[in-house]
Structures are given as structure tokens and as C-alpha cells.
Design an enzyme around this catalytic site. Structure first.
Site, short mmCIF file in Angstrom:
data_model
loop_
_atom_site.label_atom_id
_atom_site.label_comp_id
_atom_site.label_asym_id
_atom_site.label_seq_id
_atom_site.Cartn_x
_atom_site.Cartn_y
_atom_site.Cartn_z
N GLU A 175 67.43 -35.22 59.29
CA GLU A 175 68.50 -35.50 60.24
C GLU A 175 68.15 -34.88 61.59
OE1 GLU A 175 72.14 -35.51 56.93
OE2 GLU A 175 72.04 -33.91 58.43
N ASP A 191 75.64 -29.67 63.89
CA ASP A 191 75.14 -31.01 64.20
C ASP A 191 75.35 -31.23 65.69
OD1 ASP A 191 74.65 -31.48 61.50
OD2 ASP A 191 76.57 -32.46 61.17
N HIS A 205 70.65 -32.07 62.90
CA HIS A 205 71.09 -31.00 61.99
C HIS A 205 70.20 -29.76 62.14
CE1 HIS A 205 72.67 -29.88 57.79
NE2 HIS A 205 71.71 -28.99 58.02
N HIS A 232 76.73 -26.37 56.03
CA HIS A 232 77.74 -26.20 57.08
C HIS A 232 78.83 -25.22 56.64
CE1 HIS A 232 76.81 -29.26 60.20
NE2 HIS A 232 76.25 -29.94 59.21
#
Length: 269
Positions: free
Chosen positions: A240, A158, A243, A151
Site C-alpha cells: 500500500e 495512511d 501506509h 493502526h
């Protein structure tokens, strides 16, 4: 005259020292925060229709407090990543959905905050919702927390899907009873997103995008998000479902630390 001259020189020296001492804090205060490179943009300037629910500027996250570096509820991304989201949003709107982002660019100071939190084993205030089955001593070993995050390079986001028309999300109130993030949708925190099988930031293997326990509508929702985003160049992290990273990343080895705020964009909106 000699005594006067000596006294005068002493006075001048004392004044100079005083000026130096008082000037030092001013110099330190004058040090400006780092700014975003020119190719970082506010997502709303590229697509204002994408819903933003920036969790880390609030207390409703696994830390349980606003995270360092998040000054405003603002999604900042590299322009290519933002434009890719715009292309995905255009497709989804035609199908009756909207994207909703939870986190975008993340300053290194926020990652450092996560690390400090993970090392504080006494802080378990949000365990019941975000990591009910994970021992906090395992967060690093199991890959839920790391000292660096993609990130911070500016092209990772996200996000989830919201069925239109979007319903408001009930505000989180610190101290309210917490429900496991993998509980049935009508039991866990009432996010206005579609049912993905878990909530956002659920530290559990059920969050793996293709976990075999996630079937039916939940799996279909995950695949709609994954397929739509991958068609425009955003690659999913298999661990995830929320993500995604734009490829190729403009910055592959740089971890930025400018705050999440409009000021970081140097006057750009």
C-alpha cells in the site's frame, strides 16, 4: 402486629428489588469509554499544517458509511509518530508540498466493522470504486481485510502528498456514479492530492508501492512520499503506497479500542 411486620418486610423487600433493577442501567451507563494512553496526541497539536481528510468518519470509503469508533474527523497518533510526521512536513513544505492524512489510529471496533462488512457478501455498494476487480470472497485471503490492524497500535498512518496551494476536495455525495480507483486521475474521484496512480484504499495490486505498471510522475510521487517518510523513521508497507508505520513502535502488541474523539485524549488537545 405479626401481619403488619410481615407486610412491612415484604414492602421493604419489594422496594429493594425495585432499586436494584433501576440502578442497574445507571451503573451500566456510568461505565466510561476507554481513554488513550498519555503518549497519544492529536496530530494537529504537533503540526497543524498537515491536511486531514479522515475518510472513515464519512461515507466515502470502501464500506460506504461512517465506521464504528470514528466520532470526529481527528488524527490521533502516538507522540513519536506525530513528531516524525512533523519532521517530514517541515521538509516537504520547503518543496511546495504538504502531507495529507486519511487515517491514523484506528480503534479495534472499527476493524471489527470492516470484518463484518467483508463477511456480508451482499453489500457491494462501493465495489465499483474501491475493489472493481476483486471478488469480495477474496478480501481475507488476499490480505485486504484482517481481524487485527497495526493502526490500532497507534503508530501507523495512511497519507499522501498535496501540491501547494491546496485545492479543496469536492464533497462525496452518496449514490453518485463510482469510477475505478485505478482510473486516470482526471476520471476517478477528484482528490486534491498529487497523482499516485491509484486512489486511497484501492484494493488492487496497482497499489503496491513499486508496482512496475506505475511509472513516470506517478512513480516519482510515490518515491518522494516513501523516501521522505522513511528518512524520519516511518516504514512503508509494500502493498500500500499510502501506509506507513513509525519504528520502533511504542506499542508492539497492544490493540487499543478507545474512540477517535477529543474526549479520548482526556482533555488534551
Amino acid at each position: 402486629m405479626t401481619r403488619i411486620s410481615t407486610a412491612f418486610r415484604g414492602l421493604v423487600t419489594a422496594l429493594a428489588a425495585l432499586v436494584a433493577v433501576t440502578a442497574a442501567p445507571a451503573t451500566a451507563q456510568a461505565k466510561q469509554e476507554p481513554k488513550a494512553p498519555e503518549d497519544f496526541v492529536a496530530l494537529r497539536s504537533v503540526d497543524p499544517t498537515i491536511i486531514q481528510e479522515m475518510r472513515y468518519v464519512t461515507r466515502h470509503n470502501f464500506v460506504g458509511e461512517p465506521v464504528d469508533g470514528y466520532r470526529q474527523p481527528l488524527c490521533i497518533l502516538t507522540r513519536p509518530a506525530a513528531e516524525a510526521l512533523h519532521r517530514a512536513q517541515t521538509r516537504l513544505l520547503r518543496q511546495g508540498y504538504s502531507l495529507k492524512v486519511y487515517d491514523c489510529y484506528r480503534p479495534q471496533r472499527a476493524v471489527d466493522h470492516f470484518v463484518r462488512w467483508a463477511e456480508d457478501l451482499d453489500d457491494q455498494r462501493m465495489k465499483a470504486e474501491f475493489y472493481p476487480e476483486i471478488d469480495k470472497t477474496r478480501l481475507f485471503a488476499d490480505g485486504y481485510i484482517a481481524e487485527k490492524s497495526g493502526h490500532s497500535r497507534g503508530s501507523t498512518v495512511d497519507l499522501t502528498l498535496v501540491r501547494l496551494p491546496a485545492k479543496p476536495t469536492r464533497p462525496y455525495h452518496p449514490g453518485q456514479p463510482l469510477v475505478p480507483c485505478y482510473a486516470p486521475q482526471d476520471e476517478r474521484f477528484p482528490d486534491n492530492s498529487v497523482d499516485m496512480g491509484t486512489g486511497f484504499d484501492c484494493f488492487d495490486t496497482r497499489s503496491h508501492t513499486l508496482d512496475p505498471r506505475i511509472q513516470g510522475t506517478q512513480r516519482a510521487n510515490r518515491l518522494l512520499l516513501k523516501d521522505t517518510l522513511e528518512d524520519v523513521g516511518l516504514v512503508n508497507l509494500p502493498e500500500e503506497w499510502w501506509h506507513f508505520t513509525y519504528k520502533p513502535e511504542p506499542y508492539t502488541d497492544t490493540y487499543f479500542d478507545f474512540p477517535v474523539s477529543a474526549k479520548s485524549l482526556a482533555g488534551r488537545r
